[in-house]
Every structure is written in C-alpha cells, then in structure tokens.
Design an enzyme around this catalytic site. Structure first.
Site, PDB file in Angstrom:
ATOM      1  N   LYS A  82     -62.589  56.937  58.742  1.00 37.64           N
ATOM      2  CA  LYS A  82     -62.757  56.742  60.193  1.00 37.64           C
ATOM      3  C   LYS A  82     -61.668  57.506  60.940  1.00 37.64           C
ATOM      4  O   LYS A  82     -60.500  57.480  60.536  1.00 37.64           O
ATOM      5  CB  LYS A  82     -62.685  55.246  60.518  1.00 37.64           C
ATOM      6  CG  LYS A  82     -62.979  54.895  61.976  1.00 37.64           C
ATOM      7  CD  LYS A  82     -62.928  53.379  62.194  1.00 37.64           C
ATOM      8  CE  LYS A  82     -63.299  52.984  63.617  1.00 37.64           C
ATOM      9  NZ  LYS A  82     -63.254  51.520  63.830  1.00 37.64           N
ATOM     10  N   SER A 116     -67.452  49.390  65.939  1.00 35.86           N
ATOM     11  CA  SER A 116     -67.048  50.733  66.313  1.00 35.86           C
ATOM     12  C   SER A 116     -67.080  51.744  65.165  1.00 35.86           C
ATOM     13  O   SER A 116     -67.105  52.943  65.397  1.00 35.86           O
ATOM     14  CB  SER A 116     -65.641  50.708  66.897  1.00 35.86           C
ATOM     15  OG  SER A 116     -64.699  50.349  65.903  1.00 35.86           O
ATOM     16  N   SER A 122     -65.978  45.432  63.706  1.00 36.14           N
ATOM     17  CA  SER A 122     -66.240  46.871  63.701  1.00 36.14           C
ATOM     18  C   SER A 122     -66.561  47.467  62.328  1.00 36.14           C
ATOM     19  O   SER A 122     -66.998  48.605  62.246  1.00 36.14           O
ATOM     20  CB  SER A 122     -65.050  47.623  64.293  1.00 36.14           C
ATOM     21  OG  SER A 122     -65.091  47.545  65.691  1.00 36.14           O
TER      22      SER A 122
END
Lengths: 474, 486, 94
Positions: free
Chosen positions: B78, B153, B177
């Site tokens: 990420k 997210s 997330s």
C-alpha cells in the site's frame, strides 16, 4: 498618580544535558553546520515515530528534586498544535495535563517563590533570516539541528514583586540547575531562556491586572531592565485610565524597550491532546531513589560541609558556593591534596581576579593548582612568584613545576649562598648600615630590598631577614 | 499459471526450483500490464527494481544462501507504507514526488527476507475513505465488477491480490481499511492486534488506531506472513514485546471446544439480511466442527461509529499538519509564509481529507474538547469493556459481518460522506479496542464476494486462524480468475 | 451545536486551509450533517467513565541516550520543494 504593585511570574526553558535528542539519536551538541544534526524523526518526515530518551526523564526529575518539587508517579506527553516553519511536525510534543514535576519552591533573600510545574518537551529548530531580523527578511532558512533537543519548562507562581527579585530568582535557579547537573544554563547560547509575565495592580487590590508576556531576554540584566521598562510602560497606561493589552512583547536590548509582537489571536488555540505515539512514564520508588542518589551535592549541604569539614569562614563559603564552577573546582583541588583554606584563598583571590571578564571557563587544571599551592606552602617558591606562575598558567597553560623551572622561580633557601649575598650588601651599603645601628630601623627595609634584588627576588625572605638581623646586630 | 499460486505454493515451487523468482516476477508484471489498465490497483509499478531483486534472489538460491523461505516471493505494498528510494505518495498530490530516505519496518522485514517489490498500491488519500475513490490519482475498480468499488481505504491492495496481480499485499487498517476491501474483493484480510506490527514508516492517519494488515489468498499465507512482519520494534514505542508464535503450525488445531459468540448488535438494522444469513450459516459450520455458538451482546456498539470518526479525525488533524510545503512534498509558492501554508495545504489535500482535518480540528478546539474528543475516549473505554467482558466470560472469538453490504457501485456514496462513513459500522469497534480481526471469504451475493469477520482477544490471532481455517476449508474463496476468461 | 460559517472560517484558519465562499458553504453543510449524527453520543451518560487514550498497557518505553548518525545534509534536503545550498527556504514570515 496611583501606586501600583508589580506582579511577576517567570517561565524558564532549560536545555537538558543529554548527548542525544529527546526522541531520536541525533546529537544535541552546539555548533554544527545547518541541518547536519538531523534524521527522519526530528525532521518530522511522514511515518516516523518518537522514542523517549530515558536520560532526559532522569534529568527532568533531578531538576524537580533541586527545586523541591513533587515528582509525579505518572506523566504523559501531549501534542501542542501550531504552524511555524521551525516546528517540523506542526505540533510540539510536550507535557500539558500530566507534567513530570509539580509544586516546588526556590528560596531567595527572605522569600519563597513557588514553582507551579516543570514539564519535559522538545525544542523547536532555528530560523536564520536573510535580513537583519525577521521584520526585514525576504526569506528565512529553517535549521533543524536544535529541533527536538530536550527542554524542561519551569513555571513559577506569580510570587515575584520586583525586577530585583526576578533577577535574584533567575540567578538562583541557574545555580540550582547547574549544581543538579541537568543543564549548561548558558543564557547567551540559549540553553537557559526566560520569559516574563508581568502585570500591575493598584496597591491593596487582590485580583491580578492584565499581563504582558516578554520574550527574548538573553541575560539577567535584560530580565531586570525589561521589567523596569514594562513597569513604567504599564503604569503610564493605567495612569491615563487605559487598559493594558494582553499580548506577547519582545525585548529590544539595544534600545532598552519592549515591542508588541502582534501575534494572531487564534494561534493560542493549541488543541492539546494526548500524544498517541508515546506511552506513559511511570517512576516507581526504586527508580526515584536511584535518581535521588545520583543528584550532586546541592548548595545548602555544600555550605555546611565547607564550613564544618573544611573550616572555611561563612563569608568565603558563600562566595565559593555562589558560583558552581568555583565550587566544583574547589572540591577538585582539595581532592588533589591541597590545603582547603589556602585553596579558598587562591580561588577567591588571584583566580577570581584572573577570571574577570571571562567567567565561563577555568583554563587551569585542579591538580596543577594543587601542585602550585604546595610549592608555595613548602617554601620552594615565594608567594609573589606563585602569583606569576598562576598568571602564566592562565595565559599559556602548562604545568606549574615546568614554569617554575623555566622561569627560574625556585626560591633560594641555601644558607651559605644567602649568607654571602647578605654580607655583600652589608659591605656595599655602609651608610644605611650605620643608620640602622643608630636606631633608624627603617633602613632594614632598604637593605632587605637590596638583597632580594641581588638574588633576583628568589631569596627566601624569612631566612634573609634572620641573617641580616644577625649580621647587623653583630 | 504462476500468478494463481498461494504464497505457500509459491515458496514450495521456488524451493523445488520448479520456477525462478525472475520467471515468477515477470509473470506478475505481465499480468499487471494486461489487467491493471482496467483495475488501476497500482500507483507505481517498480518493474525494474523487481526484476533486479528477483535476479538477486535467484542467485542467492542457487548459491544456497536464500535469506528466508520468502526469498524471491513478490509482494505489493500500500502506498502509505514508506519504501526507501521508492516514491511513496499516500495517494495524495501532497506527496506525489516524495521519495522516503527510510523504509517502514514491515517492508524492511520483508525486504530483508528477500521479498520482491512489485509496486505501490492505490488507496484513499491518506487512508481516508472506504472506496478508494478518494485517491488523488485514479479510482481502483473491483475485479469482480468493474462498475463497483474495491472498498477502502486499502482498495488497491485488495484488488491486486484478488486479480492475481500480487500473491499477497500489505495494507493498513484504521477503522476497517483492510477488512472491508478484503470482504468486497474476496480475499483473506487480517488486521492484527494493535502493537503486533510496527507502525514505524507507515504514514499515519490516526496513530492510536492504525495497524498494518495483510491481504492474502489463504489463511495459511496470512499466518506465514504475520510471523514475518510482527514483533517489537525499537523504533515504535507502541509495538508490543509479546512473543511471535509460528502461526502456521497452529492452523489446523481446529475449533473443538472453542466458544464463538454472535454479537446481536451486528445482525440488526442496517445490515443486509442476505449478508446476516450468510454469516449465520458460517456459524453453523463452526458448530459442526465442534465449536459452541452463543449469542452475546456488545451494548455500546451503536456509539462506536460516531466516536470513531471524532477520535480518528482529531488525531489526523495533527498528523497531517506537517504537510506545510517546507521540508518535503508539494509547495504552492506565495510571497509570504501564511499564504504559502494555506495555498499548499488547500491545493495539496483532496476534499475528504480537508473535511476530516476540519472535523478533527473542530473536535479539539477550545470549548469542544470535553464534549467531543474526551467523550469519544470515554466511549472507547465502554466499547473495549464490552469486548473484555465477552472474552472474560470465556468467548474465544466473535463472528460478525464485515460490511453491511457487498461492494457498492462507483459514485454511489462519494457525494454523501456520512453514508460512506456508515460502511465502516462493523469494523471500527475492533480498532477502538485494539483487537485482531480476520476476514474470511464465505461466498457471493449477486456475483460479489462476502467476507465473514472473526474478532479475537488481544494477541489471539492464532484462534482467528484456526476458526477461519474451518470456514476456508469449505472452498468458498471466490474465483475471479475463472470469470471472463481472465 | 450547529457549525456556522464563522466557525468554518475559524477551523480553516487553525488548519491553515483557505476555502472559497462556495467551499465554506459546502463544508458547513456536510460537517453539520456529520456533527448532527455525532450528537447521539451526548445521549450516552459517560459520567465517571475514565477516558482511554490508548488501549495498550505499555509504560516506560525508552531509548538509551546514545548518539547515532542521522541523514547527511543532502539527504535531509533532497525532498525540499525550495531550498538554499544548506537549508530549507521559506518566504517572508511577517
């Protein structure tokens, strides 16, 4: 004209004497080219985290002990939020709700000033301005070498009533922090800084007036002068029926005035909240005792020892203890074997004289002074030569025995050599000899002087006097 | 196809020299090349670095110097996790060109184990969002239906694993997330106990809630990876010195004698009935495997979401203050400092990030701290106590839905912040209490995956794996690869 | 406790954000609906409940006072959007 009472509270920031910063392993030492004592943590790069320096905690506790505070079992850090280019994270990590020390006091002449709290926090960086000052600079250059250097903030209660008391407190506090070994306390380098909160109120009134905060005070003298100026400024406003504005003002040392800094009002909504990246500090009895035991001897205990164990007078003791550097030096010299009273005489006499104008640093070693004192005491050199040796040590360094040898200060105590010199002078000065014998005892001084001159000042004066008296009385 | 393998299978293949790390890496890079123009999971593909790392890994393996079992296994990270020398953007214009001079500890550990970095994955800007639509660069699509969001997210991390564009990936989970996108994309997703994985080098959203998580294709993989990235880190004061077990050897210990709670508050209003039913069916499977299923209550659940959003945004308002155009990141030049600060932050942050900064600033501002911020901390105490009471009463795990719905359509909620916040309703409690939670795919509804959430006591990841393994054995992992001939 | 546009201006100022008047209206709207939703927290009686700032039971996590090398100046300044040879650079402050 109304009469006013001045009410003053002081806030001190002292840099702690750690090797590394509060939350990262960057060095704290002064100097260094801009932005060379930095790492991702103190630059506040994205994703980095603080880890607390244990020694900084211990030094803060020591400061608390030196100022008679209650050391808090649990302390925590908070974030104080504001934007400024010298503050890398745009928040300062400090202790707001649970500071490490509370409720102390410092005694000044005839009065006790209460300490509200001491808390641990990180310093900001420094802005180098392109112009003379921030006001006329087209741009500024942040240097983060000082960012996150550990500080303690010491906040007094508004117990101070005059510029003189403020100055005395500041001097006293500096000495206590120095004795405790927690800070270098150099005001000119900024390792000790002081802000003044000052207000006036009509005499007899109990509630406080509106205060101004004065910053940028770089010396004890500045603290005193700024307060005196501010007393006049505020009194003039009040006399005219005006209101003092609550604001931050800066001291202009050159002009001897304070100036408004006109900061944004909402800059004071700091939105403190608990720092989630750090865990609580808990000081248990065991750790507390360890820190207490590592605290150096504080002034009162030191005075007691100097008077009872070293046999110094109260006057000499006070003069030595007043200046921590001299007090530490005194201990080292007697540790090296020198006589305590003689050491005190040298330190308060010639050494203090030689230090005038450069009080920060002693250029001589304690062990060397101990040797010098011994040389004078044993008669190997006379006292006036001793002074010259000390001056030489101050100016150029070097060990006393070496200086005595190369400069030929060794005292002549050889009886036959002295006898010869005495007889020569007696022979060469028949008139003064006659005067002496006729009862003019003053002639003795002249003859002694002639002998000292003949021996280059190195004759043992005691022996010369005895021999001369003998020769003249013969 | 190499890209279909689990991490465990990949490790075996590399060890038995069935293929090299370079062949494997190239296979992933080709697949990214082929699919990612539609899915948009990667912000940065580090093809050249990956091939170099893979070749170096192959050399080590030939010489018998493999760094670990993971040597040569590719991974996607990420883009909120700092990778030294590789641009790390947090999907924000603010950090569009930021190249960190350090690596996050979790990536450091994987790199030291020999992992190959395929690239950096898309996300909601600064992890603020539940759909990946808040990325400053582009929106990631759900591989199962390109008209749907992948969740957020960590949407890029979920989509990459679901679409076989990485064998596993790392994400972060502040309020769901990792778990919600895992549920939306049909992968396994783990949010470890707070403090289990170091946060050093992970760009923070809300420091007291953030935790690095894992997306994988199997529970076994998840367990293997967790063993590598966990542990006390000298750089993170909030990482916990609790021993890291070899999770993978404990996987098949089963659930016999375990007590699994179904908290009634998670099955009521606001949760699609079809999802509730599907999760309850999973409970049945656990019961058949020997677990005792009990209904429990977590009475303060309803207050968690509003408390979470105040707490998280308050911390975020401070965490995002450092983006001021001085030391790194975007700077919009103005002739004085105050204007430069404002212009930089106003243009550098997206609308949702600004909204959350303002919400958090409001909650901390003078006069509102007690009513808002402090109140949320008290609610946190109550939420945590609900869980503590459950575990103290002998419950081993809780089983709940992960999200109220399956993946929603692009733009469906992007103009209604509050509706978007509601999609975190099943996940935020876990972060508030600092617990571990595992999402296991348990089927599909209308062609979109559904994940079940298992919640455990602090550091009880092992029990989550054991329970999850029972569900996984039912072969319910959705098969994106069999659709549309991909 | 509705948020007025004046509140929005104050919060924006504290956050160093500049908003167009249109944006200010939009944010006032969305923040108010969020704050309305948050208002349900006020129904819950939390008197006497200790706040939990951190779920961890950790305390006294320290590093020893040891100096370690950090970044070279060039590394420190590499990501700077505007700089001199030795420092970061910001425009006129006052």
């Amino acid at each position: 004209m109304a009469r006013y009472e001045t009410v003053i509270g002081l806030e001190f920031h002292a840099e702690l004497k750690t090797k590394s910063k509060l939350f990262c392993p960057c060095p704290t030492e002064f100097g260094g080219e801009p932005n060379t004592h930095v790492c991702p943590v103190c630059l506040g790069l994205p994703g980095v985290l603080p880890v607390l320096n244990k020694h900084a905690v211990e030094l803060a506790v020591k400061a608390g002990l030196a100022l008679n505070c209650d050391i808090q079992r649990v302390s925590k850090f908070d974030r104080k939020n504001y934007f400024y280019p010298d503050l890398p994270k745009a928040y300062q990590v400090t202790q707001f709700a649970l500071p490490i020390c509370r409720d102390g006091y410092v005694n000044i002449s005839g009065k006790q000033i209460r300490i509200n709290r001491i808390h641990l926090e990180e310093d900001a960086g420094k802005l180098i301005h392109s112009g003379e000052s921030i006001l006329d600079s087209g741009f500024s250059m942040p240097d983060y070498n000082r960012a996150a250097v550990p500080l303690i903030e010491i906040v007094t209660e508004p117990d101070i009533r005059s510029a003189q008391e403020a100055r005395e407190l500041a001097e006293r506090l500096k000495s206590l922090l120095e004795y405790a070994g927690v800070s270098d306390v150099r005001m000119e380098q900024g390792s000790l800084r002081c802000d003044v909160n000052i207000s006036l109120r009509p005499e007899g009134q109990t509630e406080f007036g509106i205060r101004a905060e004065i910053k940028n005070l770089n010396s004890f003298r500045a603290i005193e002068r700024a307060i005196e100026y501010e007393e006049k400024r505020q009194a003039a406003i009040l006399d005219e029926g005006g209101r003092v504005i609550q604001e931050t003002r800066t001291w202009d040392d050159g002009k001897g005035i304070t100036l408004s800094m006109r900061s944004k009002e909402n800059a004071h909504d700091y939105r403190y909240f608990p720092e989630p990246d750090l865990v609580p500090t808990v000081i248990d009895d065991i750790w507390m005792n360890e820190i207490r035991q590592s605290l150096p001897e504080m002034p009162e205990a030191r005075k007691h020892r100097l008077m009872t164990e070293c046999g110094l007078s109260e006057y000499d003791t006070n003069r030595i203890v007043e200046t921590p550097m001299l007090a530490f030096f005194f201990d080292e010299v007697i540790e090296a074997g020198a006589d305590a009273k003689l050491t005190a005489n040298w330190i308060l006499g010639d050494i203090s004289r030689l230090l005038t104008g450069n009080e920060d640093k002693l250029p001589i070693k304690a062990s060397d002074l101990a040797v010098l004192i011994e040389q004078v005491k044993s008669g190997a050199i006379n006292h006036s030569s001793g002074k010259l040796v000390l001056e030489e040590m101050f100016m150029h360094g070097g060990c006393p025995l070496e200086i005595i040898k190369t400069r030929g200060f060794a005292q002549i105590s050889d009886a036959s050599a002295l006898q010869e010199a005495v007889l020569k002078v007696v022979e060469a000065n028949p008139e003064p000899v006659a005067d002496y014998k006729a009862g003019k005892k003053k002639a003795m001084g002249f003859l002694l002087g002639q002998i000292m001159k003949a021996t280059g000042g190195q004759a043992n004066p005691q022996m010369v006097r005895e021999m001369l008296e003998k020769a003249l009385d013969a | 196809m190499l890209t279909r393998l689990t991490v465990a299978e990949t490790i075996k293949g590399l060890q038995e020299k069935q293929f090299s790390s370079l062949e494997l890496t190239n296979a992933y890079l080709e697949r990214i090349e082929a699919l990612d123009k539609d899915i948009n999971a990667y912000i940065t593909v580090t093809a050249e670095k990956a091939r170099k790392q893979a070749a170096a890994s192959d050399k080590r393996r030939i010489e018998g110097n493999a760094l670990s079992a993971f040597d040569g296994v590719p991974v996607g990270i990420k883009d909120i996790i700092c990778t030294k020398g590789v641009r790390t953007t947090a999907a924000s214009k603010m950090l569009e060109n930021f190249v960190p001079p350090y690596s996050a500890t979790c990536w450091n550990k994987l790199e030291n184990a020999g992992c190959v970095l395929l690239g950096k994955l898309n996300m909601d800007e600064f992890a603020m969002g539940s759909s990946t639509e808040n990325s400053a660069f582009f929106t990631t699509k759900n591989p199962f239906d390109l008209a749907c969001v992948p969740g957020g997210s960590s949407g890029g991390s979920a989509a990459a694993v679901a679409a076989d564009m990485a064998p596993f990936s790392l994400g972060t989970d502040t309020g769901g997330s990792v778990r919600q996108p895992a549920s939306f994309c049909g992968t396994v997703g783990l949010k470890p106990t707070y403090g289990r994985v170091s946060r050093f080098g992970v760009i923070p959203y809300a420091s007291s809630l953030d935790q690095v998580g894992i997306f994988a294709k199997s529970i076994e993989d998840c367990a293997l990876i967790l063993s590598y990235i966990s542990g006390k880190d000298e750089m993170d004061s909030t990482s916990v010195p609790v021993e890291v077990p070899d999770y993978s050897v404990l996987l098949d210990n089963g659930v016999k004698g375990m007590k699994i709670g179904l908290p009634k508050e998670y099955f009521g209003e606001g949760i699609a009935k079809a999802i509730s039913d599907m999760i309850k069916a999973q409970a049945q499977k656990l019961a058949e495997a020997g677990a005792e299923i009990v209904e429990v209550s977590l009475p303060h659940t309803g207050y968690a979401l509003p408390a979470y959003y105040i707490m998280a945004t308050a911390e975020a308002s401070a965490n995002l203050a450092r983006y001021d155009g001085v030391r790194y990141g975007l700077r919009v030049e103005r002739d004085n400092l105050a204007d430069m600060f404002k212009a930089t932050r106003s243009q550098g942050f997206g609308a949702e990030v600004k909204r959350r900064i303002m919400l958090g600033t409001y909650a901390l501002s003078s006069g509102y701290y007690e009513a808002y911020y402090n109140k949320t901390l008290q609610v946190r105490t109550l939420v945590k106590k609900d869980f503590d009471d459950c575990f103290a009463a002998g419950i081993d795990c809780l089983l709940t839905p992960t999200a109220p719905t399956t993946a929603f359509r692009l733009d469906e909620k992007s103009n209604d912040p509050l509706a978007m916040y509601m999609s975190d309703i099943c996940t935020v409690t876990v972060n508030m209490a600092g617990l571990p939670a595992l999402v296991v795919p348990c089927g599909e509804l209308g062609g979109l995956p559904v994940g079940a959430q298992l919640i455990g006591a602090p550091f009880a990841e092992e029990k989550l794996f054991r329970s999850g393994r029972v569900l996984e054995n039912e072969r319910l992992i959705p098969q994106f690869r069999n659709r549309e001939g991909r | 406790m509705a948020i007025s546009e004046k509140d929005i201006a104050y919060i924006a100022e504290l956050s160093e954000l500049e908003l167009t008047s249109e944006e200010a209206v939009q944010y006032a709207g969305s923040l108010n609906s969020i704050i309305d939703y948050m208002a349900q927290l006020q129904e819950l009686d939390t008197s006497g409940v200790e706040p939990t700032t951190h779920v961890l039971q950790l305390q006294n996590v320290f590093r020893e006072d040891v100096v370690k090398p950090g970044l070279s100046r060039e590394e420190a300044l590499r990501n700077a959007p505007n700089r001199t040879k030795t420092s970061f650079k910001v425009p006129k402050i006052l």
